[in-house]
Design an enzyme around this catalytic site. Structure first.
Site, mmCIF file in Angstrom:
data_model
loop_
_atom_site.group_PDB
_atom_site.id
_atom_site.type_symbol
_atom_site.label_atom_id
_atom_site.label_comp_id
_atom_site.label_asym_id
_atom_site.label_seq_id
_atom_site.Cartn_x
_atom_site.Cartn_y
_atom_site.Cartn_z
ATOM 1 C CB CYS A 1 10.898 -1.204 2.236
ATOM 2 S SG CYS A 1 11.038 -0.865 0.484
ATOM 3 C CB SER B 1 5.690 -8.023 6.091
ATOM 4 O OG SER B 1 4.870 -9.167 5.948
ATOM 5 N NE ARG C 1 11.047 8.431 -2.127
ATOM 6 C CZ ARG C 1 11.227 7.158 -2.473
ATOM 7 N NH1 ARG C 1 11.905 6.353 -1.679
ATOM 8 N NH2 ARG C 1 10.746 6.689 -3.606
ATOM 9 C CD1 TRP D 1 -0.168 -1.455 3.188
ATOM 10 C CD2 TRP D 1 0.569 0.643 3.309
ATOM 11 N NE1 TRP D 1 0.595 -1.344 4.331
ATOM 12 C CE2 TRP D 1 1.048 -0.062 4.431
ATOM 13 C CE3 TRP D 1 0.898 1.992 3.184
ATOM 14 C CZ2 TRP D 1 1.851 0.529 5.410
ATOM 15 C CZ3 TRP D 1 1.696 2.591 4.140
ATOM 16 C CH2 TRP D 1 2.167 1.857 5.250
ATOM 17 C CE LYS E 1 -3.078 -9.167 -2.805
ATOM 18 N NZ LYS E 1 -3.223 -8.193 -1.640
ATOM 19 C CD GLU F 1 10.367 -5.448 -7.628
ATOM 20 O OE1 GLU F 1 9.343 -6.012 -8.036
ATOM 21 O OE2 GLU F 1 10.361 -4.594 -6.716
#
Length: 493
Positions: A300, A245, A294, A166, A190, A474
Site C-alpha cells: 500500500c 481496500s 519492494r 494477503w 481473520k 499503527e
C-alpha cells in the site's frame, strides 16, 4: 486430530512444527463444523499447497466467546508479564526467520529476500510493544478552576476483531496483535483467504511462547462478509482494526457503526514519488527501486506515480529502465529472484487493464508491459513514460511492478498533482534542498512522507493515512493507544 501442513525448506528441512490448518478458538485447534475447507495456492506454480478450515458465522461467535472468557484475566495480567510474553514471541519468530520466510514465499509468491525482511519487520512489533506494554502511563493534573484533580487512566478497550490482507501476512498480523495484547485486549484474527498459513504459523508460535488460551483466536473463512458482520454485531466486541481496500473499509465502517465500535482503518494508497532537478540521481534511483519494487509493488506504500522535474526526467527514466530491466523475475524461492509472482490471476488482470488504458491514452512502454506465457501469476518490472492525465493508473492503485512516470516543471505543480487523488497514505520527495523538501512534505496530503528515503515502514513510527486512506495509526505509541480507552476520574483531596 488437528489438520496440518508441513513446510519443508529448500534445503529439505522440515519446520519446527506442522502448521495447524484449522481454526484456533480458545485453547484448541478445531475444524469447521461444516467440514468445508479453502484451498491455498502457490502463486508461482498455480498448484495447491494445502487447505484450511472454512469458518461459518457461528464459529466467528465461538471465537468471540473464547476471547470474552480470556478477557478478564488477560486485562488483569501485570504489564511486565504481558511484556515478557511478547518478547518471547519476538525471539521465537526470529529463531524461525528462514522457515517462516519460505512459508510466506510459498503462499504469497514474493521473493525470499522480501519475505526475510517481512519476518524481521513482523517480529519487531512484538519487541516494540513488549517495551510499550510497561509504559501505558496515566495522567494527573489540577483542574483549571482548582475544584478537583483530573486523573486519567488508560484501560484496554476490549475484544478486538483484526482483519489482515494477503500482501504482508506476517507483518500485518503482528502489527495488530502486538499492541492489542500489550494494552490488555484479547482478539480474533481473520487473515486473508489467500494467505492464512503464515497467520496460523504465527499464532502457533505465540501459543508455544506462552500466550494464554483465548487471548488470540484465528478464524479463516471464504465468506468474510457474513462472518465479520456477525462478529461486529456482538456487543462484546469493542474494536475493529482492518487493513485492506478502501471499498471494503467503507462496508466495515458501516457495520461497525451499528454497535459504535472504535475502528482503525489502513486502506488504499496511491503514493506519489516526487523528484526535483536538484536531487541526487543515483540516490533517487535507489529510493525509487525500494519504494516501487519492494514486494514486487504489492504494498500500500508502493510508489505508484513518479513525478520527475523536466531537467532530470530523461536521465531518470533511462536509469530506471536500466535498473528495473536487470531485475530477475521468477519463483520467489529461487535465490536470484528479485520480482516474484503476483498473488492471483485477478491481480494480473488489473495490472494489464491499467497498462492498456495508459498506453491507449499515449503513454510509452519503455520496459515490460506484457504478461509472460506459462504457469504462475507473473508480471515483469515495467516502466511507462509520459503517462497522460486521465489515465486510470494515476488514480487507481496498481499493486504491481509498474512505474508510471510523468514530467513536471514547477514544484508547486508537482504538489498539486500529488494531491489530486482521494488517497493520502504515503509520499516520497527527493531533493538536495532540505528546506524545500520539508516545505513540500507539509503541503503533501499524506499521513507519511519520506524525504530522500524509499522506505517509511518502522515499528516505532506512526503508520497511517489521511483522506480515504484510513483512520488511526499503527505502530509507535500511537498504535498502542488505539487499543486503549482513556478513563477520567474526578477526585478531590
Amino acid at each position: 486430530m488437528t489438520n496440518s501442513f508441513t513446510c519443508t525448506t529448500t534445503e529439505g528441512h522440515a519446520g519446527p512444527f506442522a502448521i495447524p490448518t484449522d481454526l484456533l478458538i480458545g485453547e484448541q485447534w478445531t475444524g469447521a463444523a461444516s467440514g468445508k475447507r479453502i484451498d491455498i495456492l502457490n502463486p508461482a506454480t498455480e498448484t495447491t499447497l494445502t487447505s484450511v478450515a472454512d469458518a461459518s458465522p457461528a464459529e466467528g461467535i465461538a471465537a468471540v466467546d473464547a476471547a470474552s472468557a480470556a478477557a478478564g484475566s488477560w486485562a488483569a495480567t501485570p504489564p511486565r508479564k504481558r511484556a515478557d510474553i511478547l518478547l518471547a514471541c519476538f525471539h521465537a519468530m526470529m529463531e524461525e526467520q528462514e522457515w517462516l520466510a519460505q512459508l510466506i514465499t510459498l503462499e504469497n509468491g514474493k521473493s525470499l529476500a522480501d519475505a526475510r525482511g517481512e519476518v524481521a519487520y513482523a517480529a519487531e512489533f512484538f519487541r516494540w510493544y513488549a517495551e510499550e506494554a510497561v509504559r501505558i502511563n496515566g495522567e494527573l493534573s489540577i483542574s483549571p478552576g482548582g475544584a478537583n484533580r483530573i486523573m486519567v487512566q488508560y484501560q484496554p478497550i476490549g475484544i478486538a476483531l483484526l482483519i489482515t490482507p494477503w500482501n504482508f501476512p506476517a507483518a500485518m498480523a503482528t502489527r495488530k496483535i502486538a499492541p492489542a495484547l500489550a494494552a490488555g485486549c484479547t482478539c480474533i484474527l481473520k487473515p486473508a483467504e489467500e494467505t492464512p498459513l503464515t497467520a496460523l504459523a504465527v499464532a502457533e508460535i505465540m501459543r508455544r511462547a506462552g500466550v494464554p488460551a483465548g487471548v488470540v483466536n484465528v478464524i479463516n473463512t471464504s465468506e468474510p462478509g457474513p462472518v465479520c458482520s456477525e462478529i461486529l454485531h456482538d456487543p462484546r466486541v469493542r474494536k475493529l482494526s482492518f487493513t485492506g481496500s478502501t471499498e471494503v473499509g467503507r462496508i466495515l465502517l458501516r457495520q461497525a457503526a451499528d454497535q459504535v465500535i472504535s475502528s482503525s482503518m489502513e486502506l488504499g494508497g496511491n503514493a506519489p514519488f516526487l523528484i526535483l532537478d536538484d536531487a541526487d540521481l543515483a540516490e533517487a534511483i535507489e529510493g525509487a527501486l525500494v519504494a516501487k519494487m519492494r514486494n514486487a509493488g504489492e504494498a500500500c506504500t508502493a510508489a505508484n506515480r513518479f513525478y520527475v522535474q523536466r531537467g532530470i526526467h530523461d536521465a531518470f527514466v533511462a536509469k530506471l529502465v536500466d535498473r528495473m530491466g536487470a531485475m530477475k523475475m521468477g519463483p520467489g524461492l529461487e535465490s536470484a529472484t528479485q520480482c516474484g509472482a503476483m498473488i492471483n490471476r485477478a491481480a494480473i488482470d488489473k495490472i494489464e487493464h491499467l497498462v492498456a488504458d495508459a498506453v491507449s491514452r499515449g503513454a510509452e512502454v519503455k520496459l515490460g508491459g506484457q504478461t509472460p506465457a506459462g504457469a504462475g501469476f507473473f508480471y515483469p518490472p515495467s516502466v511507462l513514460a509520459n503517462v497522460q492525465p486521465g489515465s486510470e493508473i494515476l488514480t487507481t492503485e496498481v499493486f504491481g511492478p509498474v512505474a508510471a512516470v510523468i514530467p513536471f516543471d514547477d514544484p508547486q505543480e508537482a504538489i498539486s498533482l500529488a494531491n489530486a487523488t482521494e488517497y493520502g497514505l504515503a509520499a516520497y520527495v527527493y531533493t538536495d534542498n532540505l528546506k524545500r523538501g520539508l516545505q513540500m512534505a507539509e503541503q503533501i496530503e499524506a499521513g507519511m512522507v519520506a524525504i530522500n528515503r524509499g522506505l517509511v515502514s518502522d515499528a516505532a513510527a506512526p503508520f497511517g493515512g489521511v483522506k480515504q486512506s484510513g483512520l488511526g495509526r499503527e505502530g509507535s505509541h500511537h498504535g498502542l493507544l488505539e487499543y486503549c480507552e482513556a478513563k477520567y476520574i474526578a477526585v478531590s483531596w
